[in-house]
Scaffold this motif. Structure first.
Motif, PDB file in Angstrom:
ATOM      1  N   LYS A   5       1.099  -1.556  -8.279  1.00  0.00           N
ATOM      2  CA  LYS A   5       2.183  -1.399  -8.060  1.00  0.00           C
ATOM      3  C   LYS A   5       1.990  -0.443  -9.675  1.00  0.00           C
ATOM      4  CE  LYS A   5       7.110  -0.841  -7.494  1.00  0.00           C
ATOM      5  NZ  LYS A   5       8.816  -1.468  -7.805  1.00  0.00           N
ATOM      6  N   TYR A   6       1.435  -0.642 -10.219  1.00  0.00           N
ATOM      7  CA  TYR A   6       1.213   0.357 -12.473  1.00  0.00           C
ATOM      8  C   TYR A   6      -0.028   0.408 -12.036  1.00  0.00           C
ATOM      9  CZ  TYR A   6       6.281   0.011 -12.045  1.00  0.00           C
ATOM     10  OH  TYR A   6       7.933  -0.411 -11.226  1.00  0.00           O
ATOM     11  N   GLU A   7      -1.128   0.121 -11.658  1.00  0.00           N
ATOM     12  CA  GLU A   7      -2.489   0.322 -11.913  1.00  0.00           C
ATOM     13  C   GLU A   7      -2.897   1.367 -11.954  1.00  0.00           C
ATOM     14  OE1 GLU A   7      -6.509   1.026 -10.179  1.00  0.00           O
ATOM     15  OE2 GLU A   7      -4.916   1.130  -9.029  1.00  0.00           O
ATOM     16  N   VAL A   8      -2.481   2.365 -11.324  1.00  0.00           N
ATOM     17  CA  VAL A   8      -2.626   4.157 -12.127  1.00  0.00           C
ATOM     18  C   VAL A   8      -2.381   3.755 -13.182  1.00  0.00           C
ATOM     19  CG1 VAL A   8      -1.543   4.998  -9.141  1.00  0.00           C
ATOM     20  CG2 VAL A   8      -0.088   5.154 -10.431  1.00  0.00           C
ATOM     21  N   LYS A   9      -1.121   3.632 -13.636  1.00  0.00           N
ATOM     22  CA  LYS A   9      -1.337   4.381 -15.493  1.00  0.00           C
ATOM     23  C   LYS A   9      -2.402   2.992 -16.110  1.00  0.00           C
ATOM     24  CE  LYS A   9       3.559   3.809 -15.449  1.00  0.00           C
ATOM     25  NZ  LYS A   9       4.961   2.764 -15.767  1.00  0.00           N
ATOM     26  N   LEU A  10      -3.773   2.381 -15.420  1.00  0.00           N
ATOM     27  CA  LEU A  10      -4.305   1.852 -16.251  1.00  0.00           C
ATOM     28  C   LEU A  10      -5.533   2.395 -16.278  1.00  0.00           C
ATOM     29  CD1 LEU A  10      -2.677  -1.940 -15.624  1.00  0.00           C
ATOM     30  CD2 LEU A  10      -2.355  -0.641 -17.460  1.00  0.00           C
ATOM     31  N   ARG A  11      -5.579   2.482 -15.246  1.00  0.00           N
ATOM     32  CA  ARG A  11      -6.799   3.620 -14.610  1.00  0.00           C
ATOM     33  C   ARG A  11      -8.451   4.363 -16.319  1.00  0.00           C
ATOM     34  NH1 ARG A  11      -5.764   6.172  -9.473  1.00  0.00           N
ATOM     35  NH2 ARG A  11      -5.136   4.574  -8.367  1.00  0.00           N
TER      36      ARG A  11
ATOM     37  N   CYS B  36       3.103  -7.968 -16.291  1.00  0.00           N
ATOM     38  CA  CYS B  36       3.379  -6.267 -15.627  1.00  0.00           C
ATOM     39  C   CYS B  36       4.733  -5.890 -16.299  1.00  0.00           C
ATOM     40  CB  CYS B  36       3.658  -7.135 -14.124  1.00  0.00           C
ATOM     41  SG  CYS B  36       4.967  -8.410 -14.282  1.00  0.00           S
ATOM     42  N   GLY B  37       4.885  -4.713 -15.491  1.00  0.00           N
ATOM     43  CA  GLY B  37       5.796  -4.214 -16.564  1.00  0.00           C
ATOM     44  C   GLY B  37       7.429  -3.697 -15.152  1.00  0.00           C
ATOM     45  N   ILE B  38       7.330  -4.701 -14.829  1.00  0.00           N
ATOM     46  CA  ILE B  38       8.347  -4.227 -13.299  1.00  0.00           C
ATOM     47  C   ILE B  38       9.721  -5.095 -13.229  1.00  0.00           C
ATOM     48  CG2 ILE B  38       6.065  -4.189 -11.480  1.00  0.00           C
ATOM     49  CD1 ILE B  38       7.193  -7.273 -10.857  1.00  0.00           C
ATOM     50  N   GLY B  39      10.865  -4.283 -12.396  1.00  0.00           N
ATOM     51  CA  GLY B  39      12.148  -4.960 -12.516  1.00  0.00           C
ATOM     52  C   GLY B  39      12.399  -6.644 -12.191  1.00  0.00           C
ATOM     53  N   ASN B  40      11.608  -6.647 -11.764  1.00  0.00           N
ATOM     54  CA  ASN B  40      11.396  -8.392 -11.752  1.00  0.00           C
ATOM     55  C   ASN B  40      10.467  -8.886 -11.698  1.00  0.00           C
ATOM     56  OD1 ASN B  40      12.004 -11.336 -10.625  1.00  0.00           O
ATOM     57  ND2 ASN B  40      12.844 -10.508  -8.904  1.00  0.00           N
TER      58      ASN B  40
ATOM     59  N   CYS C 130     -10.740  -7.166 -15.575  1.00  0.00           N
ATOM     60  CA  CYS C 130      -9.045  -6.655 -15.173  1.00  0.00           C
ATOM     61  C   CYS C 130      -8.817  -5.848 -13.909  1.00  0.00           C
ATOM     62  CB  CYS C 130      -8.499  -5.721 -15.761  1.00  0.00           C
ATOM     63  SG  CYS C 130      -6.634  -5.687 -15.459  1.00  0.00           S
ATOM     64  N   TYR C 131      -8.248  -7.212 -12.517  1.00  0.00           N
ATOM     65  CA  TYR C 131      -7.779  -6.849 -11.187  1.00  0.00           C
ATOM     66  C   TYR C 131      -6.430  -6.578 -10.728  1.00  0.00           C
ATOM     67  CZ  TYR C 131     -12.382  -8.522 -10.440  1.00  0.00           C
ATOM     68  OH  TYR C 131     -13.848  -8.540 -10.544  1.00  0.00           O
ATOM     69  N   ALA C 132      -6.050  -6.007  -9.768  1.00  0.00           N
ATOM     70  CA  ALA C 132      -4.491  -5.409  -9.099  1.00  0.00           C
ATOM     71  C   ALA C 132      -4.610  -6.006  -8.316  1.00  0.00           C
ATOM     72  CB  ALA C 132      -4.852  -4.066  -9.225  1.00  0.00           C
ATOM     73  N   ALA C 133      -3.247  -6.879  -8.500  1.00  0.00           N
ATOM     74  CA  ALA C 133      -2.904  -8.000  -7.545  1.00  0.00           C
ATOM     75  C   ALA C 133      -2.099  -7.116  -5.625  1.00  0.00           C
ATOM     76  CB  ALA C 133      -2.781  -8.583  -7.122  1.00  0.00           C
ATOM     77  N   GLY C 134      -2.862  -6.140  -4.487  1.00  0.00           N
ATOM     78  CA  GLY C 134      -2.249  -5.929  -3.526  1.00  0.00           C
ATOM     79  C   GLY C 134      -0.559  -6.487  -3.010  1.00  0.00           C
ATOM     80  N   ILE C 135       0.244  -5.803  -2.843  1.00  0.00           N
ATOM     81  CA  ILE C 135       1.774  -6.686  -2.628  1.00  0.00           C
ATOM     82  C   ILE C 135       2.392  -6.444  -1.060  1.00  0.00           C
ATOM     83  CG2 ILE C 135       3.373  -7.849  -2.212  1.00  0.00           C
ATOM     84  CD1 ILE C 135       3.438  -7.768  -5.695  1.00  0.00           C
TER      85      ILE C 135
ATOM     86  N   PRO D  85       5.390   6.538  -5.844  1.00  0.00           N
ATOM     87  CA  PRO D  85       4.561   7.674  -4.898  1.00  0.00           C
ATOM     88  C   PRO D  85       3.327   7.734  -4.946  1.00  0.00           C
ATOM     89  CG  PRO D  85       6.750   8.337  -6.715  1.00  0.00           C
ATOM     90  CD  PRO D  85       6.619   6.944  -7.023  1.00  0.00           C
ATOM     91  N   LEU D  86       2.614   7.562  -6.076  1.00  0.00           N
ATOM     92  CA  LEU D  86       1.310   7.527  -5.780  1.00  0.00           C
ATOM     93  C   LEU D  86       0.449   6.672  -4.831  1.00  0.00           C
ATOM     94  CD1 LEU D  86      -1.127   9.098  -6.273  1.00  0.00           C
ATOM     95  CD2 LEU D  86      -1.733   7.942  -8.697  1.00  0.00           C
ATOM     96  N   LEU D  87       1.223   5.291  -5.533  1.00  0.00           N
ATOM     97  CA  LEU D  87       1.167   3.940  -4.062  1.00  0.00           C
ATOM     98  C   LEU D  87       1.274   4.102  -3.274  1.00  0.00           C
ATOM     99  CD1 LEU D  87       0.430   1.110  -4.973  1.00  0.00           C
ATOM    100  CD2 LEU D  87       1.990   0.451  -4.899  1.00  0.00           C
ATOM    101  N   LEU D  88       1.805   4.681  -2.775  1.00  0.00           N
ATOM    102  CA  LEU D  88       2.283   4.975  -1.479  1.00  0.00           C
ATOM    103  C   LEU D  88       1.523   5.723  -1.131  1.00  0.00           C
ATOM    104  CD1 LEU D  88       6.391   4.862  -1.757  1.00  0.00           C
ATOM    105  CD2 LEU D  88       5.005   3.069  -0.351  1.00  0.00           C
ATOM    106  N   ALA D  89       0.997   7.183  -1.433  1.00  0.00           N
ATOM    107  CA  ALA D  89       0.524   7.972  -0.983  1.00  0.00           C
ATOM    108  C   ALA D  89      -0.943   7.381  -1.270  1.00  0.00           C
ATOM    109  CB  ALA D  89       0.486   9.133  -1.995  1.00  0.00           C
TER     110      ALA D  89
END
Length: 355
Positions: free
Chosen positions: A313-319, A257-261, A327-332, A110-114
């Motif tokens: 997707k989970y970059e917000v957890k790392l700030r 990463c910590g994602i489903g796939n 460290c860079y977060a890859a936008g998809i 939700p935060l990523l989408l916002a």
């Protein structure tokens, strides 16, 4: 027996059968009117899946919201907000202009989408999406709702039921929860108004999957999509610049990463040209600690990496965590074949309700 079925999955198969009976009974109660289905007073586009784990649903929700916000619609995304601190509370993540909450209160997606849709779409977390929609109608004048993870949320009537299926792992081991990853049996494909196959980079496998879906999903259209990278955003350091080209990295790369796939993310990086010298996988929705980062950096340095990549997707957890390595977060972003046809299908569903 499916060759990928483990002994544990076999032991859990009876529970999967019981789960399937419960889900079938629940659908029957809604179909018979014994459980109420609510109209939200606006157009409703549902985006969901048949399985647990990531299917590429979030980039599709973002794409739909952005498309129709640009057309002047007042879009609101309704989501449960998996993994948030107080699951029972209603949280206004965004009013469409300002970010009003944080990842602890909202969960990651939700935060990523916002953030991605700031200035375009509101986002609300609430397990009671009917009540949340009524609130948004009154306070935001929303006229298009996107029901995130809505395929099993039968309490809300929808004008278009979109089902996403991951081409790299469409059914898991073919078993229902908890023996497998299926929330519902493949026969429920028939409830979808359209299917979007995601991560469809393997043309041969995608063709076979499309035929399998068509055999069960009826006459609804089937769209094919892929995930693409759209730049790298620095994590935890304002001194790092935005990177749009992997050639700018200039160093061996490690990814985590910590994602489903997780393999879908690593494969995407490799296809883009990144030479991954090390990868680390955490469970889906993992909450990173400083100890995790220290471990990742130590292992990555041992393998020769000078830079870390992770998912936006989970970059917000790392700030709030400290990094010694950049460290860079890859936008998809999602790329949909027959995009115009897909857009027209959604437009028709929206006009049906709002005209």
């Amino acid at each position: 027996m499916n060759p990928r079925t483990s002994p544990i999955a076999l032991a859990l198969t009876p529970l999967g059968g019981l789960y399937g009976i419960v889900m079938k009974a629940r659908r029957a109660l809604y179909s018979a009117g014994r459980l109420p289905v609510h109209q939200l007073g606006a157009a409703v586009i549902s985006v969901g899946n048949l399985t647990t784990g990531g299917t590429g649903k979030t980039p599709l929700v973002e794409w739909i919201a952005g498309e129709f916000a640009r057309k002047g619609r007042r879009v609101c995304i309704l989501t449960r907000g998996y993994g948030r601190r107080n699951a029972g509370a209603r949280v206004i993540v965004s009013d469409g202009n300002q970010i009003l909450s944080d990842s602890e209160s909202t969960g990651d997606e939700p935060l990523l989408l916002a953030e991605r849709l700031q200035g375009s779409a509101a986002v609300i977390c609430d397990t009671d999406r009917v009540a949340a929609a009524r609130w948004a109608r009154e306070n935001f004048k929303s006229d298009v709702f996107i029901l995130d993870d809505g395929f099993q949320h039968l309490r809300v009537a929808r004008d278009l039921n979109i089902l996403t299926i991951d081409a790299t792992n469409p059914w898991g081991n073919g078993q229902l929860l908890p023996a497998g990853i299926l929330r519902e049996s493949r026969s429920e494909l028939v409830r979808a108004d359209c299917v979007v196959i995601t991560r469809a980079d393997d043309l041969i496998a995608t063709k076979a999957l499309r035929q399998e879906i068509a055999a069960q999903a009826g006459d609804g259209p089937i769209f094919v999509s892929r995930m693409n990278l759209r730049g790298l955003r620095p994590v935890a350091s304002e001194s790092q610049a935005l990177i749009t080209d992997e050639k700018d990295l200039g160093s061996p790369v490690a990814a985590f990463c910590g994602i489903g796939n997780p393999e879908s993310f690593f494969s995407l990086l490799r296809r883009r040209g990144y030479q991954l010298c090390h990868t680390e996988v955490f469970r889906d929705h993992h909450r990173y600690t400083q100890s995790d980062i220290n471990h990742i950096e130590a292992r990555s340095t041992t393998h020769g990496a000078g830079i870390l990549l992770t998912t936006a997707k989970y970059e917000v957890k790392l700030r709030s965590l400290k990094f010694e390595l950049p460290c860079y977060a890859a936008g998809i972003a999602i790329e949909i074949d027959q995009q115009d046809e897909f857009r027209t299908l959604i437009e028709a569903a929206i006009r049906k309700t709002t005209s």
